[in-house]
Design a protein around this motif. Structure first.
Motif, PDB file in Angstrom:
ATOM      1  N   GLY A 109       0.807  -1.204   0.000  1.00 45.24           N
ATOM      2  CA  GLY A 109       0.000   0.000   0.000  1.00 45.24           C
ATOM      3  C   GLY A 109       0.846   1.262   0.000  1.00 45.24           C
ATOM      4  N   VAL A 110       0.176   2.382  -0.180  1.00 48.73           N
ATOM      5  CA  VAL A 110       0.842   3.689  -0.133  1.00 48.73           C
ATOM      6  C   VAL A 110       0.281   4.486   1.039  1.00 48.73           C
ATOM      7  N   VAL A 111       1.065   5.449   1.511  1.00 48.28           N
ATOM      8  CA  VAL A 111       0.676   6.189   2.705  1.00 48.28           C
ATOM      9  C   VAL A 111      -0.549   7.054   2.416  1.00 48.28           C
ATOM     10  N   THR A 112      -1.372   7.208   3.430  1.00 47.84           N
ATOM     11  CA  THR A 112      -2.605   7.984   3.299  1.00 47.84           C
ATOM     12  C   THR A 112      -2.541   9.313   4.045  1.00 47.84           C
ATOM     13  N   GLU A 113      -1.392   9.584   4.640  1.00 51.57           N
ATOM     14  CA  GLU A 113      -1.222  10.822   5.404  1.00 51.57           C
ATOM     15  C   GLU A 113      -0.255  11.742   4.678  1.00 51.57           C
ATOM     16  N   GLY A 114      -0.319  13.038   4.993  1.00 53.32           N
ATOM     17  CA  GLY A 114       0.641  13.966   4.443  1.00 53.32           C
ATOM     18  C   GLY A 114       2.036  13.693   4.983  1.00 53.32           C
ATOM     19  N   LEU A 115       3.059  14.003   4.187  1.00 52.64           N
ATOM     20  CA  LEU A 115       4.435  13.714   4.568  1.00 52.64           C
ATOM     21  C   LEU A 115       5.253  14.999   4.575  1.00 52.64           C
ATOM     22  N   ASP A 116       5.975  15.251   5.674  1.00 53.30           N
ATOM     23  CA  ASP A 116       6.956  16.319   5.662  1.00 53.30           C
ATOM     24  C   ASP A 116       8.242  15.782   5.027  1.00 53.30           C
ATOM     25  N   ARG A 117       9.267  16.626   4.954  1.00 54.97           N
ATOM     26  CA  ARG A 117      10.479  16.171   4.276  1.00 54.97           C
ATOM     27  C   ARG A 117      11.106  14.963   4.954  1.00 54.97           C
ATOM     28  N   PRO A 118      11.295  14.946   6.284  1.00 53.73           N
ATOM     29  CA  PRO A 118      11.870  13.744   6.898  1.00 53.73           C
ATOM     30  C   PRO A 118      11.022  12.492   6.646  1.00 53.73           C
ATOM     31  N   PRO A 135       4.299  -0.464   9.040  1.00 55.70           N
ATOM     32  CA  PRO A 135       4.728   0.510  10.047  1.00 55.70           C
ATOM     33  C   PRO A 135       4.097   1.883   9.844  1.00 55.70           C
ATOM     34  N   HIS A 136       3.494   2.128   8.658  1.00 57.99           N
ATOM     35  CA  HIS A 136       2.785   3.368   8.383  1.00 57.99           C
ATOM     36  C   HIS A 136       1.329   3.030   8.031  1.00 57.99           C
ATOM     37  N   PRO A 137       0.405   3.972   8.231  1.00 58.18           N
ATOM     38  CA  PRO A 137      -0.961   3.766   7.728  1.00 58.18           C
ATOM     39  C   PRO A 137      -0.940   3.711   6.199  1.00 58.18           C
ATOM     40  N   LEU A 138      -1.436   2.621   5.641  1.00 56.97           N
ATOM     41  CA  LEU A 138      -1.351   2.391   4.202  1.00 56.97           C
ATOM     42  C   LEU A 138      -2.727   2.132   3.616  1.00 56.97           C
ATOM     43  N   THR A 139      -2.840   2.342   2.314  1.00 57.84           N
ATOM     44  CA  THR A 139      -4.052   1.959   1.610  1.00 57.84           C
ATOM     45  C   THR A 139      -4.246   0.453   1.678  1.00 57.84           C
ATOM     46  N   ALA A 140      -5.491   0.036   1.804  1.00 57.74           N
ATOM     47  CA  ALA A 140      -5.839  -1.378   1.711  1.00 57.74           C
ATOM     48  C   ALA A 140      -5.799  -1.800   0.244  1.00 57.74           C
ATOM     49  N   PRO A 141      -5.692  -3.102  -0.032  1.00 56.76           N
ATOM     50  CA  PRO A 141      -5.663  -3.550  -1.431  1.00 56.76           C
ATOM     51  C   PRO A 141      -6.815  -3.005  -2.269  1.00 56.76           C
ATOM     52  N   HIS A 142      -8.028  -3.003  -1.720  1.00 58.87           N
ATOM     53  CA  HIS A 142      -9.165  -2.550  -2.528  1.00 58.87           C
ATOM     54  C   HIS A 142      -9.050  -1.061  -2.851  1.00 58.87           C
ATOM     55  N   GLU A 143      -8.371  -0.290  -2.001  1.00 61.85           N
ATOM     56  CA  GLU A 143      -8.200   1.133  -2.285  1.00 61.85           C
ATOM     57  C   GLU A 143      -7.240   1.362  -3.440  1.00 61.85           C
ATOM     58  N   LEU A 144      -6.199   0.545  -3.543  1.00 66.04           N
ATOM     59  CA  LEU A 144      -5.325   0.630  -4.710  1.00 66.04           C
ATOM     60  C   LEU A 144      -6.114   0.346  -5.979  1.00 66.04           C
ATOM     61  N   ALA A 145      -6.916  -0.717  -5.933  1.00 69.37           N
ATOM     62  CA  ALA A 145      -7.681  -1.093  -7.114  1.00 69.37           C
ATOM     63  C   ALA A 145      -8.695  -0.022  -7.493  1.00 69.37           C
ATOM     64  N   GLU A 146      -9.374   0.522  -6.496  1.00 66.58           N
ATOM     65  CA  GLU A 146     -10.400   1.523  -6.768  1.00 66.58           C
ATOM     66  C   GLU A 146      -9.811   2.787  -7.392  1.00 66.58           C
ATOM     67  N   TYR A 157       6.210   0.611  -2.035  1.00 63.81           N
ATOM     68  CA  TYR A 157       5.774   0.690  -0.638  1.00 63.81           C
ATOM     69  C   TYR A 157       5.771   2.148  -0.216  1.00 63.81           C
ATOM     70  N   GLY A 158       4.683   2.586   0.354  1.00 60.39           N
ATOM     71  CA  GLY A 158       4.659   3.903   0.972  1.00 60.39           C
ATOM     72  C   GLY A 158       4.429   5.047   0.010  1.00 60.39           C
ATOM     73  N   LEU A 159       5.327   5.227  -0.951  1.00 59.29           N
ATOM     74  CA  LEU A 159       5.263   6.339  -1.892  1.00 59.29           C
ATOM     75  C   LEU A 159       4.629   5.883  -3.202  1.00 59.29           C
ATOM     76  N   LEU A 167      10.986   7.240   3.450  1.00 57.39           N
ATOM     77  CA  LEU A 167      10.385   6.246   2.559  1.00 57.39           C
ATOM     78  C   LEU A 167      11.098   6.153   1.212  1.00 57.39           C
ATOM     79  N   LEU A 168      11.964   7.114   0.949  1.00 54.34           N
ATOM     80  CA  LEU A 168      12.666   7.156  -0.336  1.00 54.34           C
ATOM     81  C   LEU A 168      13.873   6.223  -0.365  1.00 54.34           C
TER      82      LEU A 168
END
Length: 382
Positions: A22-31, A109-120, A320-322, A36-37
């Motif tokens: 999944g990818v993160v669902t929250e905003g990300l600051d530079r750190p 370790p981060h809040p991520l999209t569920a599989p169905h959210e990626l598909a949607e 992952y993440g990004l 995740l990079l």
């Protein structure tokens, strides 16, 4: 005209991503973004933007955020924050032109999209890959006696793979023990004694006997088994994750389940050898592709395809993440594979029909066949 046909077919080929997250669902600051990079940890005075993958993000991802190519990191992150995670994820997932996702849900370790959210997000389909170490650790947390561990783990794994949408299992044995293990199936007495040691000390599953038991349980489950090999974070002991260490186990498990060697770098040639000589072995170079970027994707794919049967190479992003990694993985695969196939066609080492067949196989058909997925592409909603 020949080159155009190869590249046009790749560009039009919706990808089946047989291993991703999944990818993160929250905003990300530079750190947060920089953490995740990289597969490592950001170090003082050294930015992950100053790496091949960081440069590739600024070159290939910036235009999707309405920025010029090579936009400075500060501008890139400011625009990303302005758009917000939902819109950023939609743009990159759509641009990747992936319509099937096989999602490893075992690392969060981060809040991520569920599989169905990626598909949607793209009007596609998503399936789940069960991480067996998580099942084993949950079995222990639920409470079990050493002599009951083996049966309890197997029962829990069987229950996990019966859930709707599960198409494969995965092991991260590479991180826990490496592959230089006794290849034989452990006895019940060995499993009980190893479980006793683990229950006394706690922590992650890292006992070599129990890792062997996990791998043989995967064989018994009957689904394709994905194995992380090669490149990863610094938990990896690189010399122990060469997939060639699996040779004896592959002999013993021949005729059972497909074994998918993930990522592989720098061992893509060893993985190719195993795919060439073992019927059940397949590979990808996901994760590697977005870290080397389009500039070096061809070189990695070329080594992977030196002797690999064309029905044995699959596409994955291991994003992952990004959400940027979905785009970079897909772009690197399309550009790298297109360039090497184009050159072989122009040198008359490969016919155009054969090149187009390889595009269809590696981009989607191989994974669909292996995982028993529908053969028809799911219509996209743009």
């Amino acid at each position: 005209m020949t080159a155009t046909a190869v590249h046009e077919t790749l560009a039009a080929q919706p990808l089946t991503d047989h291993h991703c997250h999944g990818v993160v669902t929250e905003g990300l600051d530079r750190p947060g973004f920089e953490s995740l990079l990289t597969e490592g940890a950001p170090w003082p005075g050294i930015s992950p933007f100053d790496t091949p993958v960081g440069v590739a993000v600024r070159r290939h991802c910036a235009p999707l955020l309405d920025l010029p190519r090579h936009a400075p990191a500060e501008e890139y992150l400011a625009r990303r924050a302005e758009l917000g995670p939902r819109e950023v994820n939609r743009r990159f997932l759509t641009a990747a032109a992936t319509d099937v996702f096989c999602v490893d849900t075992g690392y969060t370790p981060h809040p991520l999209t569920a599989p169905h959210e990626l598909a949607e997000a793209v009007g596609g389909s998503a399936f789940e890959v069960v991480r067996l170490e998580n099942v084993a650790e949950s079995t222990v947390r639920a409470g079990v006696e050493p002599d009951a561990y083996g049966a309890a783990f197997r029962a829990a794994a069987e229950e996990a793979v019966r859930q709707p949408g599960v198409v494969a299992v995965k092991s991260v044995a590479a991180y826990r023990t490496g592959f230089d293990l006794d290849p034989a199936r452990p006895t019940d007495a060995e499993v009980t004694e190893a479980a006793r040691r683990w229950l006394a000390t706690g922590g992650r599953l890292a006992d070599p006997v129990l890792v062997r038991h996990l791998l043989w349980t995967a064989v018994d489950l009957g689904l394709p088994l994905q194995l992380h090999t090669g490149f990863g974070d610094n938990d990896i002991r690189m010399h122990r994750v060469d997939p060639a260490h699996l040779t004896d186990w592959l002999h013993l498990s021949a005729g059972t389940i497909p074994v998918l060697l993930l990522h592989c770098w720098p061992y893509q040639r060893q993985a190719a050898y195993l795919a060439a000589v073992f019927e059940q072995v397949y590979l990808d170079v996901g994760l590697t592709l977005h870290h080397v970027g389009p500039a070096r994707a061809r070189a990695v794919l070329e080594e992977a395809l030196e002797i690999t049967p064309f029905r044995k190479l699959l596409y994955s992003s291991d994003a992952y993440g990004l959400a940027e990694f979905y785009l970079l993985g897909a772009l690197s695969f399309r550009q790298g594979l297109g360039a090497l196939l184009q050159d072989r066609v122009e040198a008359d080492e490969l016919s155009l029909p054969d090149a187009l067949r390889i595009v269809r196989w590696t981009g989607s058909a191989n994974a669909r066949r292996l995982y028993g997925l529908p053969s028809e592409t799911v219509p996209r909603r743009d």
